[in-house]
Design a protein around this motif. Structure first.
Motif, PDB file in Angstrom:
ATOM      1  N   ASP A 156      79.041  37.978  40.213  1.00  0.00           N
ATOM      2  CA  ASP A 156      78.374  38.280  41.283  1.00  0.00           C
ATOM      3  C   ASP A 156      76.933  38.206  41.151  1.00  0.00           C
ATOM      4  O   ASP A 156      76.162  37.507  42.172  1.00  0.00           O
ATOM      5  CB  ASP A 156      78.397  39.806  41.925  1.00  0.00           C
ATOM      6  N   GLU A 157      76.224  38.296  40.223  1.00  0.00           N
ATOM      7  CA  GLU A 157      74.985  37.861  39.909  1.00  0.00           C
ATOM      8  C   GLU A 157      74.639  36.546  40.178  1.00  0.00           C
ATOM      9  O   GLU A 157      73.688  35.947  40.443  1.00  0.00           O
ATOM     10  CB  GLU A 157      74.270  38.278  38.534  1.00  0.00           C
ATOM     11  N   LYS A 158      75.500  35.647  39.411  1.00  0.00           N
ATOM     12  CA  LYS A 158      75.408  34.179  39.560  1.00  0.00           C
ATOM     13  C   LYS A 158      75.408  33.701  41.075  1.00  0.00           C
ATOM     14  O   LYS A 158      74.737  32.829  41.494  1.00  0.00           O
ATOM     15  CB  LYS A 158      76.504  33.570  38.802  1.00  0.00           C
ATOM     16  N   LYS A 159      76.547  34.440  41.878  1.00  0.00           N
ATOM     17  CA  LYS A 159      76.638  33.958  43.249  1.00  0.00           C
ATOM     18  C   LYS A 159      75.315  34.399  43.907  1.00  0.00           C
ATOM     19  O   LYS A 159      74.685  33.691  44.843  1.00  0.00           O
ATOM     20  CB  LYS A 159      77.731  34.871  43.955  1.00  0.00           C
ATOM     21  N   LYS A 160      74.821  35.440  43.793  1.00  0.00           N
ATOM     22  CA  LYS A 160      73.453  35.854  44.343  1.00  0.00           C
ATOM     23  C   LYS A 160      72.273  35.008  43.884  1.00  0.00           C
ATOM     24  O   LYS A 160      71.638  34.426  44.809  1.00  0.00           O
ATOM     25  CB  LYS A 160      73.029  37.265  44.023  1.00  0.00           C
ATOM     26  N   PHE A 161      72.320  34.520  42.669  1.00  0.00           N
ATOM     27  CA  PHE A 161      71.304  33.543  42.154  1.00  0.00           C
ATOM     28  C   PHE A 161      71.236  31.944  43.074  1.00  0.00           C
ATOM     29  O   PHE A 161      70.288  31.640  43.406  1.00  0.00           O
ATOM     30  CB  PHE A 161      71.437  33.377  40.778  1.00  0.00           C
ATOM     31  N   LEU A 162      72.606  31.796  43.085  1.00  0.00           N
ATOM     32  CA  LEU A 162      73.082  30.422  43.678  1.00  0.00           C
ATOM     33  C   LEU A 162      72.445  30.466  45.208  1.00  0.00           C
ATOM     34  O   LEU A 162      71.965  29.476  45.656  1.00  0.00           O
ATOM     35  CB  LEU A 162      74.322  30.223  43.612  1.00  0.00           C
ATOM     36  N   LYS A 163      72.704  31.766  45.925  1.00  0.00           N
ATOM     37  CA  LYS A 163      72.572  31.890  47.188  1.00  0.00           C
ATOM     38  C   LYS A 163      70.964  31.830  47.424  1.00  0.00           C
ATOM     39  O   LYS A 163      70.495  31.345  48.414  1.00  0.00           O
ATOM     40  CB  LYS A 163      73.212  33.255  47.821  1.00  0.00           C
ATOM     41  N   ILE A 164      70.364  32.400  46.394  1.00  0.00           N
ATOM     42  CA  ILE A 164      68.736  32.476  46.788  1.00  0.00           C
ATOM     43  C   ILE A 164      68.350  31.235  46.359  1.00  0.00           C
ATOM     44  O   ILE A 164      67.376  30.454  47.333  1.00  0.00           O
ATOM     45  CB  ILE A 164      68.153  33.445  45.668  1.00  0.00           C
ATOM     46  N   ILE A 165      68.984  30.431  45.560  1.00  0.00           N
ATOM     47  CA  ILE A 165      68.318  28.887  45.370  1.00  0.00           C
ATOM     48  C   ILE A 165      68.649  28.103  46.385  1.00  0.00           C
ATOM     49  O   ILE A 165      67.622  27.261  46.948  1.00  0.00           O
ATOM     50  CB  ILE A 165      69.096  28.273  43.974  1.00  0.00           C
TER      51      ILE A 165
END
Length: 198
Positions: A3-12
């Motif tokens: 989930d954290e990776k998904k959030k980070f990718l969304k932010i980028i």
């Protein structure tokens, strides 16, 4: 962790989209607006061959008519728009033509410099001013012309010549319609200097 990776990718992705959109805006839309504003003509009666360079205008040609049909044409080699008042243009190498309907006479004015008001057509001519009409030539250093008042006022080192006389005075006022002329000195104790040519 996923989930954290998904959030980070969304932010980028969102940040990348914002940056790309910003660059596209700067590259295309802002340039289009600036070029559009430069192409807008602040004066309406300048010929097509006018060349813009900052606030400098080349090859000026204004023509206007009053309600009686009298025509006023102003031609100049160059003009500079007053940055404080866009209605004022400072001119170089000026020639003006006043064509009167009543008697079909043409008054020609030339000078080194001029100051033209595009709203009321008032014009100030300066340095090596010369008025030529019928058999009369008037020279001086400063001329104020009002189309609304049909009045020419020439002053400073004024010399008036016709077929019979040469006159030197401080001021000459000429009504362009009636041709009534007033010639006088600033100091009432001084007299207009008249020389008979014949």
């Amino acid at each position: 962790m996923v989930d954290e990776k998904k959030k980070f990718l969304k932010i980028i992705l969102i940040l990348s989209l914002i940056i790309i959109t910003w660059f596209v805006y700067l590259e295309y839309f802002k340039k289009d607006k600036s070029s559009l504003s430069k192409s807008i003509n602040p004066t309406t009666k300048i010929e097509d061959k006018t060349v813009y360079n900052s606030n400098i205008i080349k090859d000026i040609n204004y023509t206007s008519r009053d309600l009686k049909g009298n025509e006023y044409t102003l031609v100049a080699k160059e003009g500079e728009i007053d940055l404080k008042n866009n209605d004022i243009i400072f001119l170089t190498d000026v020639t003006a033509y006043i064509k009167l309907v009543k008697n079909s006479e043409l008054i020609v004015i030339t000078s080194n410099y001029g100051k033209y008001n595009t709203i009321n057509y008032d014009t100030i001519f300066s340095k090596n001013v010369k008025i030529d009409y019928v058999d009369n030539i008037i020279t001086g250093d400063y001329l104020d012309f009002s189309m609304m008042k049909n009045l020419l006022i020439i002053s400073q080192n004024v010399v008036y010549k016709n077929l019979e006389n040469t006159m030197k005075a401080d001021v000459i006022e000429l009504d362009t319609i009636s041709k009534d002329t007033k010639i006088f000195m600033y100091n009432s104790n001084e007299q207009v200097n008249v020389t008979n040519i014949k």
